[in-house]
Design an enzyme around this catalytic site. Structure first.
Site, PDB file in Angstrom:
ATOM      1  N   ASP A 141       6.055   4.121   4.853  1.00  0.00           N
ATOM      2  CA  ASP A 141       6.861   3.079   5.512  1.00  0.00           C
ATOM      3  C   ASP A 141       6.758   1.725   4.778  1.00  0.00           C
ATOM      4  O   ASP A 141       7.362   0.738   5.225  1.00  0.00           O
ATOM      5  CB  ASP A 141       6.498   2.952   7.007  1.00  0.00           C
ATOM      6  CG  ASP A 141       5.025   2.755   7.269  1.00  0.00           C
ATOM      7  OD1 ASP A 141       4.199   3.118   6.413  1.00  0.00           O
ATOM      8  OD2 ASP A 141       4.677   2.236   8.351  1.00  0.00           O
ATOM      9  N   HIS A 142       6.035   1.705   3.676  1.00  0.00           N
ATOM     10  CA  HIS A 142       5.966   0.509   2.827  1.00  0.00           C
ATOM     11  C   HIS A 142       6.463   0.806   1.406  1.00  0.00           C
ATOM     12  O   HIS A 142       7.239   0.045   0.847  1.00  0.00           O
ATOM     13  CB  HIS A 142       4.524  -0.039   2.787  1.00  0.00           C
ATOM     14  CG  HIS A 142       4.059  -0.491   4.133  1.00  0.00           C
ATOM     15  ND1 HIS A 142       3.969  -1.816   4.485  1.00  0.00           N
ATOM     16  CD2 HIS A 142       3.716   0.210   5.251  1.00  0.00           C
ATOM     17  CE1 HIS A 142       3.569  -1.895   5.747  1.00  0.00           C
ATOM     18  NE2 HIS A 142       3.417  -0.682   6.235  1.00  0.00           N
ATOM     19  N   HIS A 160       0.834  -1.211   0.000  1.00  0.00           N
ATOM     20  CA  HIS A 160       0.000   0.000   0.000  1.00  0.00           C
ATOM     21  C   HIS A 160       0.859   1.248   0.000  1.00  0.00           C
ATOM     22  O   HIS A 160       2.078   1.177   0.130  1.00  0.00           O
ATOM     23  CB  HIS A 160      -1.005  -0.012   1.147  1.00  0.00           C
ATOM     24  CG  HIS A 160      -0.405   0.026   2.526  1.00  0.00           C
ATOM     25  ND1 HIS A 160       0.365  -0.989   3.054  1.00  0.00           N
ATOM     26  CD2 HIS A 160      -0.486   0.981   3.494  1.00  0.00           C
ATOM     27  CE1 HIS A 160       0.725  -0.674   4.282  1.00  0.00           C
ATOM     28  NE2 HIS A 160       0.234   0.519   4.572  1.00  0.00           N
ATOM     29  N   ASP A 190      -0.460  -4.060   5.887  1.00  0.00           N
ATOM     30  CA  ASP A 190      -1.113  -3.518   7.084  1.00  0.00           C
ATOM     31  C   ASP A 190      -2.606  -3.856   7.109  1.00  0.00           C
ATOM     32  O   ASP A 190      -3.395  -3.156   7.767  1.00  0.00           O
ATOM     33  CB  ASP A 190      -0.942  -1.992   7.164  1.00  0.00           C
ATOM     34  CG  ASP A 190       0.473  -1.584   7.555  1.00  0.00           C
ATOM     35  OD1 ASP A 190       1.319  -2.473   7.758  1.00  0.00           O
ATOM     36  OD2 ASP A 190       0.723  -0.361   7.651  1.00  0.00           O
ATOM     37  N   HIS A 209      -7.599  -0.408   5.270  1.00  0.00           N
ATOM     38  CA  HIS A 209      -6.466   0.367   5.810  1.00  0.00           C
ATOM     39  C   HIS A 209      -6.123   1.456   4.788  1.00  0.00           C
ATOM     40  O   HIS A 209      -5.985   2.629   5.145  1.00  0.00           O
ATOM     41  CB  HIS A 209      -5.295  -0.567   6.068  1.00  0.00           C
ATOM     42  CG  HIS A 209      -4.082   0.099   6.645  1.00  0.00           C
ATOM     43  ND1 HIS A 209      -4.011   0.519   7.948  1.00  0.00           N
ATOM     44  CD2 HIS A 209      -2.889   0.436   6.079  1.00  0.00           C
ATOM     45  CE1 HIS A 209      -2.832   1.077   8.173  1.00  0.00           C
ATOM     46  NE2 HIS A 209      -2.134   1.050   7.042  1.00  0.00           N
ATOM     47  N   HIS A 247       1.422   3.888   1.966  1.00  0.00           N
ATOM     48  CA  HIS A 247       2.088   4.554   3.097  1.00  0.00           C
ATOM     49  C   HIS A 247       3.612   4.527   2.927  1.00  0.00           C
ATOM     50  O   HIS A 247       4.175   3.523   2.486  1.00  0.00           O
ATOM     51  CB  HIS A 247       1.675   3.909   4.426  1.00  0.00           C
ATOM     52  CG  HIS A 247       0.238   4.199   4.793  1.00  0.00           C
ATOM     53  ND1 HIS A 247      -0.497   3.403   5.646  1.00  0.00           N
ATOM     54  CD2 HIS A 247      -0.575   5.232   4.421  1.00  0.00           C
ATOM     55  CE1 HIS A 247      -1.717   3.921   5.778  1.00  0.00           C
ATOM     56  NE2 HIS A 247      -1.790   5.016   5.049  1.00  0.00           N
ATOM     57  N   HIS A 289       4.244  -5.308   9.999  1.00  0.00           N
ATOM     58  CA  HIS A 289       4.851  -4.791  11.238  1.00  0.00           C
ATOM     59  C   HIS A 289       4.850  -5.858  12.330  1.00  0.00           C
ATOM     60  O   HIS A 289       3.962  -6.711  12.377  1.00  0.00           O
ATOM     61  CB  HIS A 289       4.057  -3.588  11.792  1.00  0.00           C
ATOM     62  CG  HIS A 289       4.064  -2.376  10.907  1.00  0.00           C
ATOM     63  ND1 HIS A 289       4.999  -1.376  11.022  1.00  0.00           N
ATOM     64  CD2 HIS A 289       3.240  -2.005   9.889  1.00  0.00           C
ATOM     65  CE1 HIS A 289       4.750  -0.430  10.124  1.00  0.00           C
ATOM     66  NE2 HIS A 289       3.686  -0.794   9.422  1.00  0.00           N
TER      67      HIS A 289
HETATM   68  C1  GBP Z   1       2.113   0.541  17.631  1.00  0.00           C
HETATM   69  O1  GBP Z   1       3.143   1.185  17.350  1.00  0.00           O
HETATM   70  O2  GBP Z   1       2.158  -0.353  18.472  1.00  0.00           O
HETATM   71  N1  GBP Z   1      -0.286   0.250  17.667  1.00  0.00           N
HETATM   72  C2  GBP Z   1       0.825   0.795  16.897  1.00  0.00           C
HETATM   73  C3  GBP Z   1       0.605   2.230  16.613  1.00  0.00           C
HETATM   74  C4  GBP Z   1       0.216   0.875  10.912  1.00  0.00           C
HETATM   75  S1  GBP Z   1       1.571   1.958  10.467  1.00  0.00           S
HETATM   76  C5  GBP Z   1       1.122   2.599  15.253  1.00  0.00           C
HETATM   77  C6  GBP Z   1       0.026   2.433  14.214  1.00  0.00           C
HETATM   78  O3  GBP Z   1      -1.026   3.076  14.292  1.00  0.00           O
HETATM   79  N2  GBP Z   1       0.284   1.621  13.221  1.00  0.00           N
HETATM   80  C7  GBP Z   1      -0.613   1.455  12.091  1.00  0.00           C
HETATM   81  C8  GBP Z   1      -1.750   0.485  12.400  1.00  0.00           C
HETATM   82  O4  GBP Z   1      -2.610   0.319  11.543  1.00  0.00           O
HETATM   83  N3  GBP Z   1      -1.725  -0.183  13.555  1.00  0.00           N
HETATM   84  C9  GBP Z   1      -2.723  -1.154  13.927  1.00  0.00           C
HETATM   85  C10 GBP Z   1      -3.126  -1.010  15.379  1.00  0.00           C
HETATM   86  O5  GBP Z   1      -2.717  -0.052  16.045  1.00  0.00           O
HETATM   87  O6  GBP Z   1      -3.901  -1.854  15.822  1.00  0.00           O
HETATM   88  N4  GBP Z   1       1.548   4.324   9.098  1.00  0.00           N
HETATM   89  O7  GBP Z   1       2.852   4.277   9.338  1.00  0.00           O
HETATM   90  C11 GBP Z   1       0.704   3.300   9.681  1.00  0.00           C
HETATM   91  O8  GBP Z   1      -0.108   2.696   8.676  1.00  0.00           O
HETATM   92  C12 GBP Z   1       1.027   5.400   8.346  1.00  0.00           C
HETATM   93  C13 GBP Z   1       1.856   6.007   7.383  1.00  0.00           C
HETATM   94  C14 GBP Z   1      -0.247   5.856   8.520  1.00  0.00           C
HETATM   95  C15 GBP Z   1       1.314   7.048   6.615  1.00  0.00           C
HETATM   96  C16 GBP Z   1      -0.770   6.885   7.757  1.00  0.00           C
HETATM   97  C17 GBP Z   1       0.024   7.452   6.832  1.00  0.00           C
HETATM   98 BR1  GBP Z   1      -0.683   8.862   5.747  1.00  0.00          BR
HETATM   99 ZN    ZN Z   2      -0.035   1.483   6.620  1.00  0.00          ZN
END
Ligand code: GBP
Ligand code: ZN
Length: 257
Positions: A58-59, A54, A134, A112, A56, A173
């Site tokens: 970080d991917h 996707h 994700d 997501h 984002h 992750h």
């Molecule tokens: C933690 O670090 O432990 N619970 C996480 C919090 C995916 S990364 C970080 C978090 O919210 N991670 C995202 C997620 O979906 N987690 C599932 C959950 O918390 O249950 N990301 O880096 C995230 O997708 C991102 C990058 C987001 C760009 C939005 C944008 Br625009």
């Molecule tokens: Zn993501």
């Protein structure tokens, strides 16, 4: 087929998929291109494809650099996801190959992000693998940034939940310990969840990964994949799978271990 996981910044995983007979390889979400290319060199393989789950950063954030470092490489991503550096857009059901033996199927798993793709990879004589980005995490799922509970239900419980049970699950992750702690709060009586949490805490202490899981283990322990169960619906005060999906996600969004 060989699968290497490549730990990246923070809790992120990239992957290298290798067809051993042709030495052709694919990279999943190579956010740190140098690390991925080190694995490519160590294994003496020919990197043909980038599979992006996707958009984002970080991917997909390593894709542009990957194209500079590996001229001619094909960069795949979901057709409606606006993935950095994408050269070839994928629809649900599109098929790719690595060498003669490895088949890759594109599965559209939105919520997501709108165009999120999971990659289902099969080869002769071994269990399949799915790279879920994700959408599906070990014992959890991604936040609903661009979609609805209805879509996540379809992505997790229908599309991914219908894959063969031995399918190995490789996610984007390492959130497993936190996810299992939350899962146990939702289902305090789930012995398999309790057991897997102890194992995951051990892995974490030893700095070892908790991937791969399997579709079977997820169906047993991941509350977001269990929303069809009437007992789970009742215990969170809901009356349908989609309502339960929404409610469990709401609780996770506000949850502090
Ligand atoms: C933690 O670090 O432990 N619970 C996480 C919090 C995916 S990364 C970080 C978090 O919210 N991670 C995202 C997620 O979906 N987690 C599932 C959950 O918390 O249950 N990301 O880096 C995230 O997708 C991102 C990058 C987001 C760009 C939005 C944008 Br625009
Ligand atoms: Zn993501």
């Amino acid at each position: 087929m060989k699968i290497h996981h490549i730990p990246c910044r923070g809790d992120k995983y990239a992957y290298l998929i290798i067809d051993e007979s042709s030495k052709e390889a694919a990279a999943v979400d190579p956010v740190e291109p140098e690390k991925l290319l080190q694995a490519v060199n160590e294994n003496g393989v020919d990197l043909k494809l980038v599979l992006t789950t996707h958009h984002h950063w970080d991917h997909a954030g390593g894709n542009a650099k990957m194209k500079l470092l590996v001229p001619g490489i094909k960069v795949y991503g979901g057709s409606i996801d606006n993935v950095e550096g994408c050269t070839d857009k994928l629809e649900n059901g599109d098929k790719l190959t690595l060498g003669a033996d490895v088949n890759i199927l594109s599965l559209h798993t939105p919520c997501h992000t709108k165009g999120h793709i999971s990659y289902y990879v099969t080869s002769k004589e071994e269990d399949p693998a799915v790279f879920t980005g994700d959408t599906l995490f070990v014992a959890g799922c991604g936040r609903f940034f661009e979609g609805t509970a209805e879509q996540m239900y379809q992505s997790l419980c229908v599309t991914l939940g219908s894959l063969p049970k031995p399918t190995r699950v490789y996610c984007g992750h390492e959130y497993t310990v936190e996810n299992l702690q939350f899962a146990l709060a939702v289902e305090p009586g789930n012995a398999r969840t309790a057991q897997k949490l102890l194992w995951a805490q051990h892995q974490q202490k030893e700095n070892l990964p908790t991937i791969p899981s399997t579709i079977e283990e997820e169906l047993e322990t991941n509350p977001f994949m269990r929303v069809d169960l009437p007992e789970l619906q009742t215990s969170v005060g809901c009356h349908s799978p989609v309502e339960t999906m929404q409610e469990i996600r709401r609780r996770k969004d506000h949850w502090r271990g």
